[in-house]
Scaffold this motif. Structure first.
Motif, PDB file in Angstrom:
ATOM      1  N   TYR A 179       0.999  -1.168  -0.021  1.00 19.28           N
ATOM      2  CA  TYR A 179      -0.039  -0.063   0.022  1.00 19.28           C
ATOM      3  C   TYR A 179       0.849   1.542   0.008  1.00 19.28           C
ATOM      4  CZ  TYR A 179      -3.887  -3.155   1.245  1.00 19.28           C
ATOM      5  OH  TYR A 179      -4.611  -4.320   1.363  1.00 19.28           O
ATOM      6  N   HIS A 180       2.049   1.145  -0.376  1.00 19.45           N
ATOM      7  CA  HIS A 180       3.015   2.381  -0.281  1.00 19.45           C
ATOM      8  C   HIS A 180       2.628   3.178  -1.337  1.00 19.45           C
ATOM      9  CE1 HIS A 180       4.897   0.875  -4.214  1.00 19.45           C
ATOM     10  NE2 HIS A 180       5.226   2.105  -4.234  1.00 19.45           N
ATOM     11  N   GLY A 181       2.828   4.757  -0.985  1.00 14.95           N
ATOM     12  CA  GLY A 181       2.496   5.821  -1.822  1.00 14.95           C
ATOM     13  C   GLY A 181       0.861   6.114  -2.189  1.00 14.95           C
ATOM     14  N   LEU A 182       0.021   5.766  -1.349  1.00 18.42           N
ATOM     15  CA  LEU A 182      -1.386   5.671  -1.485  1.00 18.42           C
ATOM     16  C   LEU A 182      -2.090   6.705  -0.944  1.00 18.42           C
ATOM     17  CD1 LEU A 182      -2.706   2.057  -1.608  1.00 18.42           C
ATOM     18  CD2 LEU A 182      -1.988   3.381  -3.343  1.00 18.42           C
ATOM     19  N   GLY A 183      -1.317   7.576   0.043  1.00 16.40           N
ATOM     20  CA  GLY A 183      -1.827   8.809   0.726  1.00 16.40           C
ATOM     21  C   GLY A 183      -2.758   8.461   1.882  1.00 16.40           C
ATOM     22  N   TRP A 184      -2.605   7.276   2.385  1.00 18.32           N
ATOM     23  CA  TRP A 184      -3.214   6.565   3.558  1.00 18.32           C
ATOM     24  C   TRP A 184      -2.763   7.447   4.849  1.00 18.32           C
ATOM     25  CZ3 TRP A 184      -3.983   0.724   3.934  1.00 18.32           C
ATOM     26  CH2 TRP A 184      -4.712   0.177   2.906  1.00 18.32           C
ATOM     27  N   GLY A 185      -3.736   7.815   5.603  1.00  8.72           N
ATOM     28  CA  GLY A 185      -3.423   8.211   6.922  1.00  8.72           C
ATOM     29  C   GLY A 185      -3.721   7.272   7.945  1.00  8.72           C
ATOM     30  N   ASP A 186      -3.912   7.652   9.341  1.00  8.65           N
ATOM     31  CA  ASP A 186      -3.983   6.789  10.183  1.00  8.65           C
ATOM     32  C   ASP A 186      -5.294   6.007  10.190  1.00  8.65           C
ATOM     33  OD1 ASP A 186      -1.789   7.383  11.505  1.00  8.65           O
ATOM     34  OD2 ASP A 186      -2.627   8.568  13.147  1.00  8.65           O
ATOM     35  N   GLU A 187      -6.347   6.507   9.687  1.00 10.82           N
ATOM     36  CA  GLU A 187      -7.897   6.039   9.584  1.00 10.82           C
ATOM     37  C   GLU A 187      -7.731   4.694   8.710  1.00 10.82           C
ATOM     38  OE1 GLU A 187     -11.108   4.822  11.067  1.00 10.82           O
ATOM     39  OE2 GLU A 187     -10.120   6.783  11.730  1.00 10.82           O
ATOM     40  N   GLU A 188      -7.181   4.745   7.488  1.00  5.08           N
ATOM     41  CA  GLU A 188      -6.969   3.704   6.687  1.00  5.08           C
ATOM     42  C   GLU A 188      -6.279   2.462   7.326  1.00  5.08           C
ATOM     43  OE1 GLU A 188      -7.994   7.181   4.366  1.00  5.08           O
ATOM     44  OE2 GLU A 188      -6.404   6.822   5.820  1.00  5.08           O
TER      45      GLU A 188
ATOM     46  N   SER B 116       4.872   2.165   3.183  1.00  4.72           N
ATOM     47  CA  SER B 116       5.773   3.438   3.025  1.00  4.72           C
ATOM     48  C   SER B 116       5.352   4.417   2.189  1.00  4.72           C
ATOM     49  CB  SER B 116       7.053   3.054   2.147  1.00  4.72           C
ATOM     50  OG  SER B 116       7.779   1.924   2.912  1.00  4.72           O
ATOM     51  N   PHE B 117       5.652   5.720   2.634  1.00  2.94           N
ATOM     52  CA  PHE B 117       5.520   6.972   1.810  1.00  2.94           C
ATOM     53  C   PHE B 117       3.932   7.152   2.145  1.00  2.94           C
ATOM     54  CE2 PHE B 117       9.272   5.432  -0.301  1.00  2.94           C
ATOM     55  CZ  PHE B 117      10.097   6.327   0.298  1.00  2.94           C
ATOM     56  N   ASN B 118       3.400   6.995   2.980  1.00  2.29           N
ATOM     57  CA  ASN B 118       2.033   7.500   3.483  1.00  2.29           C
ATOM     58  C   ASN B 118       2.152   8.222   4.918  1.00  2.29           C
ATOM     59  OD1 ASN B 118      -0.034   5.978   1.842  1.00  2.29           O
ATOM     60  ND2 ASN B 118       1.083   4.026   2.530  1.00  2.29           N
ATOM     61  N   PRO B 119       1.146   9.256   4.910  1.00  5.00           N
ATOM     62  CA  PRO B 119       1.562  10.017   6.044  1.00  5.00           C
ATOM     63  C   PRO B 119       0.700   9.577   7.190  1.00  5.00           C
ATOM     64  CG  PRO B 119      -0.515  10.822   4.752  1.00  5.00           C
ATOM     65  CD  PRO B 119       0.106   9.716   3.918  1.00  5.00           C
ATOM     66  N   ILE B 120       1.137   8.120   7.753  1.00  5.21           N
ATOM     67  CA  ILE B 120       0.612   7.752   8.749  1.00  5.21           C
ATOM     68  C   ILE B 120       1.413   7.972  10.160  1.00  5.21           C
ATOM     69  CG2 ILE B 120      -0.437   5.820   7.467  1.00  5.21           C
ATOM     70  CD1 ILE B 120       1.970   3.924   8.361  1.00  5.21           C
ATOM     71  N   GLY B 121       0.933   7.736  11.266  1.00  2.00           N
ATOM     72  CA  GLY B 121       1.551   8.433  12.441  1.00  2.00           C
ATOM     73  C   GLY B 121       1.402   7.321  13.584  1.00  2.00           C
ATOM     74  N   ASP B 122       1.515   7.732  14.653  1.00  2.00           N
ATOM     75  CA  ASP B 122       1.719   6.716  16.045  1.00  2.00           C
ATOM     76  C   ASP B 122       0.271   5.940  16.098  1.00  2.00           C
ATOM     77  OD1 ASP B 122       4.352   7.620  16.130  1.00  2.00           O
ATOM     78  OD2 ASP B 122       4.017   9.144  17.634  1.00  2.00           O
ATOM     79  N   ARG B 123      -0.768   6.803  15.868  1.00  2.00           N
ATOM     80  CA  ARG B 123      -2.164   6.186  16.240  1.00  2.00           C
ATOM     81  C   ARG B 123      -1.917   4.829  15.479  1.00  2.00           C
ATOM     82  NH1 ARG B 123      -7.265   7.523  13.681  1.00  2.00           N
ATOM     83  NH2 ARG B 123      -8.857   6.073  14.695  1.00  2.00           N
ATOM     84  N   ALA B 124      -1.714   4.989  14.003  1.00  2.00           N
ATOM     85  CA  ALA B 124      -1.721   3.834  13.129  1.00  2.00           C
ATOM     86  C   ALA B 124      -0.680   2.698  13.675  1.00  2.00           C
ATOM     87  CB  ALA B 124      -1.545   4.270  11.613  1.00  2.00           C
TER      88      ALA B 124
END
Length: 111
Positions: free
Chosen positions: A9-18, A40-48
């Motif tokens: 799922y790299h580079g799909l623009g996924w955030g924590d919710e996805e 990789s290369f998704n704006p996910i953070g610590d919640r995810a």
């Protein structure tokens, strides 16, 4: 899904919710043979990362998680490592050279 061994799922623009939704699928036991997960290369953070760490007991064959270019902090990378008891992790030093850390096979993060 039961035969799936790799999810990319790299580079799909996924955030924590996805990723939280993906963790729910993993927690359900639907991906028992998963060996590699690339976020990789998704704006996910610590919640995810925290939610994902809780789901990893359901994927005993998972050996590689790619988190390069995400916003997951070192502390939450450690939580993921803890979920991989007995595996080996390759993490990246600031110069981009991998270093091996006991627990997971690979957990790649960095820029």
């Amino acid at each position: 899904l039961a035969d799936t061994i790799e999810l990319d799922y790299h580079g799909l623009g996924w955030g924590d919710e996805e990723v939280v939704q993906l963790a729910l699928v993993i927690s359900s036991g639907a991906l028992p043979n998963l060996q590699k997960l690339n976020l990789s290369f998704n704006p996910i953070g610590d919640r995810a990362a925290a939610t994902l760490a809780k789901s990893l007991a359901k994927v005993p064959d998972l050996a590689i998680i790619e988190l390069k270019g995400t916003n997951v902090s070192r502390g939450h990378t450690k939580a993921l490592r803890g979920a991989f008891s007995g595996r080996v992790i390759a993490d990246y030093k600031p110069n981009g050279i991998p270093k091996v850390v006991p627990r997971l096979k690979y957990l790649r993060r960095g820029k």
